[in-house]
Write a protein that holds these residues in place. Sequence first.
Motif, PDB file in Angstrom:
ATOM      1  N   ILE A  71      59.966  10.934  30.046  1.00 16.19           N
ATOM      2  CA  ILE A  71      61.306  11.408  29.680  1.00 16.19           C
ATOM      3  C   ILE A  71      61.252  12.165  28.366  1.00 16.19           C
ATOM      4  CG2 ILE A  71      63.602  10.650  28.923  1.00 16.19           C
ATOM      5  CD1 ILE A  71      63.377   8.446  31.115  1.00 16.19           C
ATOM      6  N   GLU A  72      60.545  11.633  27.390  1.00 17.33           N
ATOM      7  CA  GLU A  72      60.395  12.325  26.104  1.00 17.33           C
ATOM      8  C   GLU A  72      59.717  13.687  26.294  1.00 17.33           C
ATOM      9  OE1 GLU A  72      57.936  11.779  21.947  1.00 17.33           O
ATOM     10  OE2 GLU A  72      58.597   9.982  22.996  1.00 17.33           O
ATOM     11  N   ALA A  73      58.685  13.722  27.130  1.00 10.55           N
ATOM     12  CA  ALA A  73      57.988  14.990  27.389  1.00 10.55           C
ATOM     13  C   ALA A  73      58.945  15.991  28.037  1.00 10.55           C
ATOM     14  CB  ALA A  73      56.765  14.756  28.270  1.00 10.55           C
ATOM     15  N   TRP A  74      59.741  15.548  29.029  1.00  9.93           N
ATOM     16  CA  TRP A  74      60.684  16.460  29.679  1.00  9.93           C
ATOM     17  C   TRP A  74      61.740  16.974  28.697  1.00  9.93           C
ATOM     18  CZ3 TRP A  74      60.296  19.637  33.297  1.00  9.93           C
ATOM     19  CH2 TRP A  74      59.543  19.371  34.438  1.00  9.93           C
ATOM     20  N   LEU A  75      62.251  16.103  27.853  1.00  8.12           N
ATOM     21  CA  LEU A  75      63.266  16.552  26.892  1.00  8.12           C
ATOM     22  C   LEU A  75      62.683  17.592  25.939  1.00  8.12           C
ATOM     23  CD1 LEU A  75      65.058  13.152  26.178  1.00  8.12           C
ATOM     24  CD2 LEU A  75      65.862  15.040  27.641  1.00  8.12           C
ATOM     25  N   THR A  76      61.436  17.395  25.539  1.00  8.91           N
ATOM     26  CA  THR A  76      60.762  18.376  24.682  1.00  8.91           C
ATOM     27  C   THR A  76      60.552  19.691  25.416  1.00  8.91           C
ATOM     28  OG1 THR A  76      59.673  16.601  23.451  1.00  8.91           O
ATOM     29  CG2 THR A  76      58.666  18.795  23.326  1.00  8.91           C
ATOM     30  N   VAL A  77      60.084  19.630  26.658  1.00 11.88           N
ATOM     31  CA  VAL A  77      59.862  20.837  27.466  1.00 11.88           C
ATOM     32  C   VAL A  77      61.173  21.588  27.654  1.00 11.88           C
ATOM     33  CG1 VAL A  77      59.352  21.609  29.835  1.00 11.88           C
ATOM     34  CG2 VAL A  77      57.779  20.064  28.653  1.00 11.88           C
ATOM     35  N   MET A  78      62.222  20.868  28.019  1.00 17.33           N
ATOM     36  CA  MET A  78      63.505  21.513  28.287  1.00 17.33           C
ATOM     37  C   MET A  78      64.063  22.160  27.023  1.00 17.33           C
ATOM     38  SD  MET A  78      65.051  18.760  30.993  1.00 17.33           S
ATOM     39  CE  MET A  78      66.598  19.625  31.284  1.00 17.33           C
ATOM     40  N   GLN A  79      63.914  21.483  25.902  1.00 12.42           N
ATOM     41  CA  GLN A  79      64.366  22.076  24.635  1.00 12.42           C
ATOM     42  C   GLN A  79      63.548  23.323  24.316  1.00 12.42           C
ATOM     43  OE1 GLN A  79      63.855  19.631  21.122  1.00 12.42           O
ATOM     44  NE2 GLN A  79      65.548  20.655  20.101  1.00 12.42           N
ATOM     45  N   SER A  80      62.248  23.258  24.510  1.00 13.37           N
ATOM     46  CA  SER A  80      61.369  24.389  24.235  1.00 13.37           C
ATOM     47  C   SER A  80      61.720  25.601  25.102  1.00 13.37           C
ATOM     48  CB  SER A  80      59.919  23.973  24.470  1.00 13.37           C
ATOM     49  OG  SER A  80      59.057  25.068  24.393  1.00 13.37           O
ATOM     50  N   LEU A  81      62.051  25.349  26.375  1.00  8.28           N
ATOM     51  CA  LEU A  81      62.379  26.436  27.299  1.00  8.28           C
ATOM     52  C   LEU A  81      63.872  26.769  27.316  1.00  8.28           C
ATOM     53  CD1 LEU A  81      60.101  25.421  30.327  1.00  8.28           C
ATOM     54  CD2 LEU A  81      59.689  27.242  28.643  1.00  8.28           C
TER      55      LEU A  81
END
Length: 182
Positions: free
Chosen positions: A50-60
């Motif tokens: 979940i943390e990885a997805w939130l980081t990815v989504m914020q980055s993109l």
Amino acid sequence: MNGRIDTLEGLFRIKMPLPFPLRTINAYLLPEAEGGYTLVDPGLNTPEAIEAWLTVMQSLKIGFGNIRRIVLTHHHPDHYGLAGWFQERSGAPVYLSEMGRLQAQRLWGDDPILTEAIYRLFQKHGMDESHLAELIPHLNGFVPMVSPHPEVTVLCDGDTITMGGRSWLALETPGHASGHLV
């Protein structure tokens, strides 16, 4: 490595973390012509993922409302696990084969009949008692990592689905998993 984004021919491959020796799986985001994304195989429901997805989504710069559909190639926990979590936040439909839907329900649903069947099969074929004692707790240990369960729209062998601005033909290729789609 976890949450790493690679751009491949107009789509994004994201390495999602796993808490066991495989270490990562590939998830994909396919940009849609009308805006938004198709998410393929989001990964296991763990705090790290979940943390990885939130980081990815914020980055993109992607919000949950930008997820238009979620496609699962098969029901294994490391592919299926976050589908319900994403569906709750995005409202996007989740596509999976009928056999995949049944397998997930039979393993982790209200009446996990496959868990008992697996236990009996291993018992019948001579698994020792010490390993048998660990089997059901191990299988049930996946329940939090695949919850909440998504509401599934069945994708059948031979169906066509549009993803990433292209038409894709779903082909059922059992072997790795019952109901596996490519």
